[in-house]
Design a protein around this motif. Structure first.
Motif, PDB file in Angstrom:
ATOM      1  N   LEU A 216       0.841  -1.198   0.000  1.00 12.38           N
ATOM      2  CA  LEU A 216       0.000   0.000   0.000  1.00 12.38           C
ATOM      3  C   LEU A 216       0.873   1.243   0.000  1.00 12.38           C
ATOM      4  CD1 LEU A 216      -2.829   1.372   0.380  1.00 12.38           C
ATOM      5  CD2 LEU A 216      -2.388   1.227   2.847  1.00 12.38           C
ATOM      6  N   PHE A 217       0.557   2.183  -0.897  1.00 14.06           N
ATOM      7  CA  PHE A 217       1.197   3.492  -0.889  1.00 14.06           C
ATOM      8  C   PHE A 217       0.276   4.481  -0.198  1.00 14.06           C
ATOM      9  CE2 PHE A 217       3.558   1.794  -4.579  1.00 14.06           C
ATOM     10  CZ  PHE A 217       4.846   2.164  -4.224  1.00 14.06           C
ATOM     11  N   SER A 218       0.823   5.290   0.675  1.00 17.17           N
ATOM     12  CA  SER A 218       0.076   6.414   1.254  1.00 17.17           C
ATOM     13  C   SER A 218       0.827   7.696   0.925  1.00 17.17           C
ATOM     14  CB  SER A 218      -0.085   6.245   2.768  1.00 17.17           C
ATOM     15  OG  SER A 218       1.175   6.137   3.403  1.00 17.17           O
ATOM     16  N   ILE A 219       0.075   8.754   0.681  1.00 17.73           N
ATOM     17  CA  ILE A 219       0.662  10.006   0.204  1.00 17.73           C
ATOM     18  C   ILE A 219       0.227  11.154   1.103  1.00 17.73           C
ATOM     19  CG2 ILE A 219       0.741  11.622  -1.730  1.00 17.73           C
ATOM     20  CD1 ILE A 219       0.293   9.268  -3.584  1.00 17.73           C
ATOM     21  N   ASP A 220       1.168  11.996   1.461  1.00 19.74           N
ATOM     22  CA  ASP A 220       0.904  13.150   2.312  1.00 19.74           C
ATOM     23  C   ASP A 220       1.170  14.414   1.508  1.00 19.74           C
ATOM     24  OD1 ASP A 220       0.488  14.941   4.305  1.00 19.74           O
ATOM     25  OD2 ASP A 220       2.223  14.371   5.524  1.00 19.74           O
ATOM     26  N   THR A 221       0.141  15.275   1.422  1.00 23.28           N
ATOM     27  CA  THR A 221       0.287  16.558   0.716  1.00 23.28           C
ATOM     28  C   THR A 221       0.064  17.713   1.675  1.00 23.28           C
ATOM     29  OG1 THR A 221      -2.067  16.518   0.117  1.00 23.28           O
ATOM     30  CG2 THR A 221      -0.514  15.555  -1.451  1.00 23.28           C
ATOM     31  N   ALA A 222       0.376  17.489   2.929  1.00 18.97           N
ATOM     32  CA  ALA A 222       0.054  18.475   3.969  1.00 18.97           C
ATOM     33  C   ALA A 222       0.805  19.786   3.796  1.00 18.97           C
ATOM     34  CB  ALA A 222       0.364  17.891   5.351  1.00 18.97           C
ATOM     35  N   ASP A 223       1.950  19.766   3.096  1.00 19.94           N
ATOM     36  CA  ASP A 223       2.717  21.014   2.986  1.00 19.94           C
ATOM     37  C   ASP A 223       2.082  22.011   2.035  1.00 19.94           C
ATOM     38  OD1 ASP A 223       3.139  19.791   0.593  1.00 19.94           O
ATOM     39  OD2 ASP A 223       5.328  19.647   0.765  1.00 19.94           O
ATOM     40  N   GLY A 224       1.045  21.563   1.300  1.00 22.57           N
ATOM     41  CA  GLY A 224       0.336  22.466   0.407  1.00 22.57           C
ATOM     42  C   GLY A 224       1.106  22.839  -0.835  1.00 22.57           C
ATOM     43  N   VAL A 225       2.279  22.249  -1.033  1.00 23.12           N
ATOM     44  CA  VAL A 225       3.073  22.500  -2.232  1.00 23.12           C
ATOM     45  C   VAL A 225       2.928  21.294  -3.143  1.00 23.12           C
ATOM     46  CG1 VAL A 225       5.342  23.338  -3.011  1.00 23.12           C
ATOM     47  CG2 VAL A 225       4.622  23.712  -0.661  1.00 23.12           C
TER      48      VAL A 225
END
Length: 422
Positions: A216-225
């Motif tokens: 499973l891949f999980s992705i974090d885009t929390a930095d907003g960039v």
């Protein structure tokens, strides 16, 4: 000149087939003629072309086929279902007819959702899409999707999240060969390929029950960039049997399909014990010791998918067997160096071809120079000459011909004889 005439008549026929379609259409409907895409994205030309091609392949419906400017399939269908229907139109409709595709058949909201989904699969997570209808043509309509895709997201960091198990150490080490790189645009197809690459790697390290779906891949885009933090992990709830490596406990070969794994050998069945495997068969047509040249794994070896597949291919390449099946079955698990390992029992089932084959053919040959006569050909083939898969093929050819016409040359004859082998 002939080609030009053919193209002229073909174009004329297509134009004829396109005439008169409007009068068969319902009053409230417009014929759907297709979709166009206006894509604005911060990407190179090749990437844009690829995206547009992908989007064109997923939006629905497809318009009626156009041939040299006409729609013959649609016209034949409409005429066959009108008051002017006749046998020819009904026949053409059955063979080539197409039901009309109308403006009302287009589900704009569904197509927009599909477009946004495909854009996200290619890293454009902040895309938007709107549409415009073009109804300037009489009784026709086309749609244009205006897409603002913006800047694609790229991989900022990539790491594996796991414990201290052997499988975790192997996955972490395999990332040195990963096809995913920091700075690469997010592409769902590449993520799927990476999962399969890791699964294939583990299948070469003994993990017989592991599949790509366990990752499973999980992705974090929390930095907003546009940078993505990518984390790889094993899914929760994966069966324990998929998380441990396996070794080969024993190998049993069944060269005769009449003897099946799991059944007690009958009195006339022979059991031959060799160092690395056991052969159970009725007849020793194929020498048991010769299998050692084709089996690429031994008891105690880690299971490796490549070795199993190549063993199957090598046994089939002998030419003496028409069916080859290599099957591994879980029989036990044990502790080894503080970690659990599994054991597989391997059975190799072979279906032998007829060892010997004899073919003969008699025919009459007639040549352009007026020679005629009988020709006999025969072939003998042995697929297992000395019990080790040795191939022998012998052929013979005997013929006699005489000239049956030709003026003063009548009466000439020839005799042919030959033997060949390989």
């Amino acid at each position: 000149m002939q080609a030009i005439k053919f193209l002229f008549w073909l174009a004329l026929m297509a134009a004829f087939c396109s005439c008169g379609i409007n009068r068969y259409l319902p009053e409230e409907e417009r014929l759907f003629t297709g979709a166009d895409f206006d894509l604005e994205a911060e990407a190179d030309r090749k990437t844009k072309q690829k995206l547009v091609s992908e989007l064109a392949g997923v939006v629905r419906p497809d318009p009626n086929a156009v041939v040299l400017g006409g729609r013959p399939g649609l016209r034949w269908h409409l005429r066959a279902n009108s008051e002017k229907s006749n046998f020819l139109n009904r026949f053409l409709d059955r063979r080539f007819g197409e039901e009309p595709v109308f403006k009302s058949d287009v589900n704009i909201d569904r197509n927009k959702a599909i477009i946004l989904n495909r854009l996200e699969n290619n890293g454009f997570f902040n895309a938007s899409v709107r549409h415009e209808w073009d109804t300037s043509s009489t009784r026709k309509a086309s749609v244009r999707y205006i897409i603002q895709a913006g800047e694609p997201f790229v991989i900022g960091t990539f790491q594996y999240e796991g414990g201290g198990r052997e499988i975790d150490r192997l996955i972490a080490s395999s990332l040195e060969e990963s096809i995913l790189e920091v700075g690469m645009r997010y592409d769902l197809a590449l993520f799927r390929s990476e999962r399969q690459r890791i699964a294939n790697f583990l299948l070469e390290e003994g993990f017989y029950f592991f599949t790509a779906d366990h990752l499973l891949f999980s992705i974090d885009t929390a930095d907003g960039v546009s940078g993505l933090d990518v984390f790889l992990q094993i899914k929760e709830g994966v069966p324990e049997e998929a998380l441990i490596p396996y070794r080969i406990r024993d190998i049993t070969i069944y060269p005769d399909q009449t003897v099946r794994p799991g059944t007690e050998p009958e009195p006339e069945v022979r059991t031959v014990e060799l160092e690395n495997y056991t052969v159970i068969c009725r007849d020793l047509d194929f020498r048991p010791d010769r299998f050692d040249n084709y089996i690429l794994f031994s008891p105690g070896d880690l299971y490796r998918k490549t070795a199993s597949d190549r063993t199957r291919q090598r046994l089939f390449s002998i030419g003496a067997f028409g069916f080859v099946n290599v099957r591994h079955r879980l029989i036990d698990t044990t502790e080894m160096d503080g970690e659990k390992h599994g054991w597989l029992s391997t059975s190799i089932r072979l279906s032998p071809l007829n060892r010997m084959n004899l073919r003969a053919e008699l025919q009459v040959v007639s040549k352009s120079n007026n020679f005629m006569g009988p020709l006999f050909t025969g072939e003998y083939r042995n697929r297992n000459l000395f019990g080790g898969g040795e191939q022998l093929s012998l052929g013979m050819r005997f013929g006699y011909e005489t000239q049956v016409a030709g003026g003063r040359q009548t009466g000439l004859s020839a005799f042919e004889a030959g033997i060949y082998g390989e």
